[in-house]
Design a protein around this motif. Structure first.
Motif, PDB file in Angstrom:
ATOM      1  N   LEU A   1       0.866  -1.167   0.000  1.00 18.67           N
ATOM      2  CA  LEU A   1       0.000   0.000   0.000  1.00 18.67           C
ATOM      3  C   LEU A   1       0.909   1.225   0.000  1.00 18.67           C
ATOM      4  CD1 LEU A   1      -2.580  -1.046   2.744  1.00 18.67           C
ATOM      5  CD2 LEU A   1      -2.812  -1.282   0.269  1.00 18.67           C
ATOM      6  N   ILE A   2       0.446   2.280  -0.635  1.00 11.97           N
ATOM      7  CA  ILE A   2       1.222   3.520  -0.659  1.00 11.97           C
ATOM      8  C   ILE A   2       0.363   4.603  -0.030  1.00 11.97           C
ATOM      9  CG2 ILE A   2       2.405   5.201  -2.112  1.00 11.97           C
ATOM     10  CD1 ILE A   2       2.806   2.942  -4.185  1.00 11.97           C
ATOM     11  N   HIS A   3       0.838   5.120   1.132  1.00 11.60           N
ATOM     12  CA  HIS A   3       0.137   6.164   1.872  1.00 11.60           C
ATOM     13  C   HIS A   3       0.928   7.457   1.784  1.00 11.60           C
ATOM     14  CE1 HIS A   3      -2.548   3.300   3.849  1.00 11.60           C
ATOM     15  NE2 HIS A   3      -1.497   2.544   4.091  1.00 11.60           N
ATOM     16  N   ARG A   4       0.225   8.553   1.715  1.00 12.26           N
ATOM     17  CA  ARG A   4       0.915   9.855   1.682  1.00 12.26           C
ATOM     18  C   ARG A   4       1.700  10.101   2.968  1.00 12.26           C
ATOM     19  NH1 ARG A   4       0.470  12.545  -2.823  1.00 12.26           N
ATOM     20  NH2 ARG A   4      -1.471  12.474  -4.000  1.00 12.26           N
ATOM     21  N   GLN A   5       1.108   9.772   4.124  1.00 15.30           N
ATOM     22  CA  GLN A   5       1.797  10.021   5.392  1.00 15.30           C
ATOM     23  C   GLN A   5       2.724   8.873   5.803  1.00 15.30           C
ATOM     24  OE1 GLN A   5      -1.673  10.286   5.298  1.00 15.30           O
ATOM     25  NE2 GLN A   5      -1.976  12.491   5.428  1.00 15.30           N
ATOM     26  N   LYS A   6       2.259   7.625   5.637  1.00 14.18           N
ATOM     27  CA  LYS A   6       3.025   6.466   6.104  1.00 14.18           C
ATOM     28  C   LYS A   6       4.070   5.988   5.115  1.00 14.18           C
ATOM     29  CE  LYS A   6      -0.831   4.636   8.803  1.00 14.18           C
ATOM     30  NZ  LYS A   6      -1.731   3.505   8.969  1.00 14.18           N
ATOM     31  N   GLY A   7       3.946   6.373   3.872  1.00 18.26           N
ATOM     32  CA  GLY A   7       4.877   5.897   2.855  1.00 18.26           C
ATOM     33  C   GLY A   7       4.449   4.546   2.299  1.00 18.26           C
ATOM     34  N   VAL A   8       5.423   3.747   1.909  1.00 20.53           N
ATOM     35  CA  VAL A   8       5.169   2.444   1.294  1.00 20.53           C
ATOM     36  C   VAL A   8       5.245   1.370   2.373  1.00 20.53           C
ATOM     37  CG1 VAL A   8       5.945   0.814  -0.471  1.00 20.53           C
ATOM     38  CG2 VAL A   8       6.239   3.271  -0.825  1.00 20.53           C
ATOM     39  N   VAL A   9       4.181   0.564   2.473  1.00 19.50           N
ATOM     40  CA  VAL A   9       4.157  -0.507   3.471  1.00 19.50           C
ATOM     41  C   VAL A   9       3.662  -1.806   2.840  1.00 19.50           C
ATOM     42  CG1 VAL A   9       3.795   1.017   5.456  1.00 19.50           C
ATOM     43  CG2 VAL A   9       1.825   0.046   4.286  1.00 19.50           C
ATOM     44  N   ILE A  10       4.160  -2.908   3.380  1.00 20.27           N
ATOM     45  CA  ILE A  10       3.633  -4.219   2.991  1.00 20.27           C
ATOM     46  C   ILE A  10       2.175  -4.243   3.433  1.00 20.27           C
ATOM     47  CG2 ILE A  10       3.864  -6.719   3.270  1.00 20.27           C
ATOM     48  CD1 ILE A  10       6.285  -5.350   1.897  1.00 20.27           C
ATOM     49  N   ASN A  11       1.299  -4.740   2.579  1.00 20.27           N
ATOM     50  CA  ASN A  11      -0.135  -4.749   2.863  1.00 20.27           C
ATOM     51  C   ASN A  11      -0.399  -5.320   4.261  1.00 20.27           C
ATOM     52  OD1 ASN A  11      -2.931  -5.077   2.913  1.00 20.27           O
ATOM     53  ND2 ASN A  11      -3.040  -5.717   0.782  1.00 20.27           N
ATOM     54  N   PRO A  12      -0.919  -4.499   5.191  1.00 19.72           N
ATOM     55  CA  PRO A  12      -1.149  -4.962   6.562  1.00 19.72           C
ATOM     56  C   PRO A  12      -2.162  -6.105   6.650  1.00 19.72           C
ATOM     57  CG  PRO A  12      -1.392  -2.576   6.415  1.00 19.72           C
ATOM     58  CD  PRO A  12      -1.255  -3.098   5.029  1.00 19.72           C
ATOM     59  N   ASP A  13      -3.046  -6.208   5.667  1.00 19.64           N
ATOM     60  CA  ASP A  13      -4.039  -7.282   5.648  1.00 19.64           C
ATOM     61  C   ASP A  13      -3.497  -8.550   5.008  1.00 19.64           C
ATOM     62  OD1 ASP A  13      -5.912  -5.546   6.797  1.00 19.64           O
ATOM     63  OD2 ASP A  13      -6.529  -4.805   4.823  1.00 19.64           O
ATOM     64  N   GLY A  14      -2.249  -8.523   4.601  1.00 18.59           N
ATOM     65  CA  GLY A  14      -1.667  -9.656   3.912  1.00 18.59           C
ATOM     66  C   GLY A  14      -1.966  -9.585   2.423  1.00 18.59           C
ATOM     67  N   VAL A  15      -1.352 -10.470   1.691  1.00 23.26           N
ATOM     68  CA  VAL A  15      -1.529 -10.513   0.237  1.00 23.26           C
ATOM     69  C   VAL A  15      -2.895 -11.123  -0.070  1.00 23.26           C
ATOM     70  CG1 VAL A  15      -0.584 -11.500  -1.889  1.00 23.26           C
ATOM     71  CG2 VAL A  15       0.956 -10.736  -0.078  1.00 23.26           C
ATOM     72  N   PRO A  16      -3.617 -10.548  -1.032  1.00 27.90           N
ATOM     73  CA  PRO A  16      -4.906 -11.133  -1.398  1.00 27.90           C
ATOM     74  C   PRO A  16      -4.756 -12.598  -1.812  1.00 27.90           C
ATOM     75  CG  PRO A  16      -4.610  -9.008  -2.476  1.00 27.90           C
ATOM     76  CD  PRO A  16      -3.306  -9.357  -1.825  1.00 27.90           C
ATOM     77  N   LYS A  17      -5.737 -13.412  -1.448  1.00 25.72           N
ATOM     78  CA  LYS A  17      -5.716 -14.834  -1.783  1.00 25.72           C
ATOM     79  C   LYS A  17      -5.846 -15.035  -3.295  1.00 25.72           C
ATOM     80  CE  LYS A  17      -5.403 -15.877   2.488  1.00 25.72           C
ATOM     81  NZ  LYS A  17      -4.057 -15.819   2.984  1.00 25.72           N
ATOM     82  N   ALA A  18      -5.389 -16.181  -3.756  1.00 25.15           N
ATOM     83  CA  ALA A  18      -5.431 -16.507  -5.178  1.00 25.15           C
ATOM     84  C   ALA A  18      -6.869 -16.554  -5.679  1.00 25.15           C
ATOM     85  CB  ALA A  18      -4.746 -17.844  -5.429  1.00 25.15           C
TER      86      ALA A  18
END
Length: 129
Positions: free
Chosen positions: A67-84
């Motif tokens: 995810l790319i946030h204006r304030q937080k920057g770039v983060v690994i998706n906190p909800d995890g990677v979407p399932k297949a």
């Protein structure tokens, strides 16, 4: 996580970057919610054009890895990677078809191919290199 790019490879630099970040997530070297360097910072750190990093980050975002946030920057998706889903399963088949065909042409047995796939799965699941 250490990023190692092969500038002599036929694979585009942005794709190498995407692949290594996904591998870091698979190995649990990168955790959900963990921050990644900014586009400018990562580009400077590894000596590549910032547009290359931006392209990699855009692809990772589109696929749900970051995810790319204006304030937080770039983060690994906190909800995890979407399932297949079905689209992802079709991408797997599309990627595997030429590898299997080439393996057959080069006399790699089905057992050897599957064994190698299993070893790679275990490498990622176990967090080893």
């Amino acid at each position: 996580m250490l990023i190692q790019l092969d500038f002599e490879s036929n694979d585009p630099i942005y794709q190498q970057l995407v692949d290594q970040i996904i591998e870091g997530i698979a190995r649990k070297e990168l955790q959900p919610g963990e921050g990644l360097p900014s586009v400018r910072s990562l580009a400077a750190d590894i000596g590549i054009n910032l547009h290359t990093v931006n392209k990699a980050y855009k692809q990772l975002k589109q696929e749900g890895y970051i995810l790319i946030h204006r304030q937080k920057g770039v983060v690994i998706n906190p909800d995890g990677v979407p399932k297949a889903d079905e689209d992802f399963r079709q991408r797997i088949e599309k990627s595997l078809r030429p590898l299997i065909a080439e393996s057959i042409c080069r006399d790699v047995s089905e057992e050897e191919f599957i064994k190698q796939c299993k070893q790679l799965f275990e490498t990622f699941k176990g967090g080893n290199t």
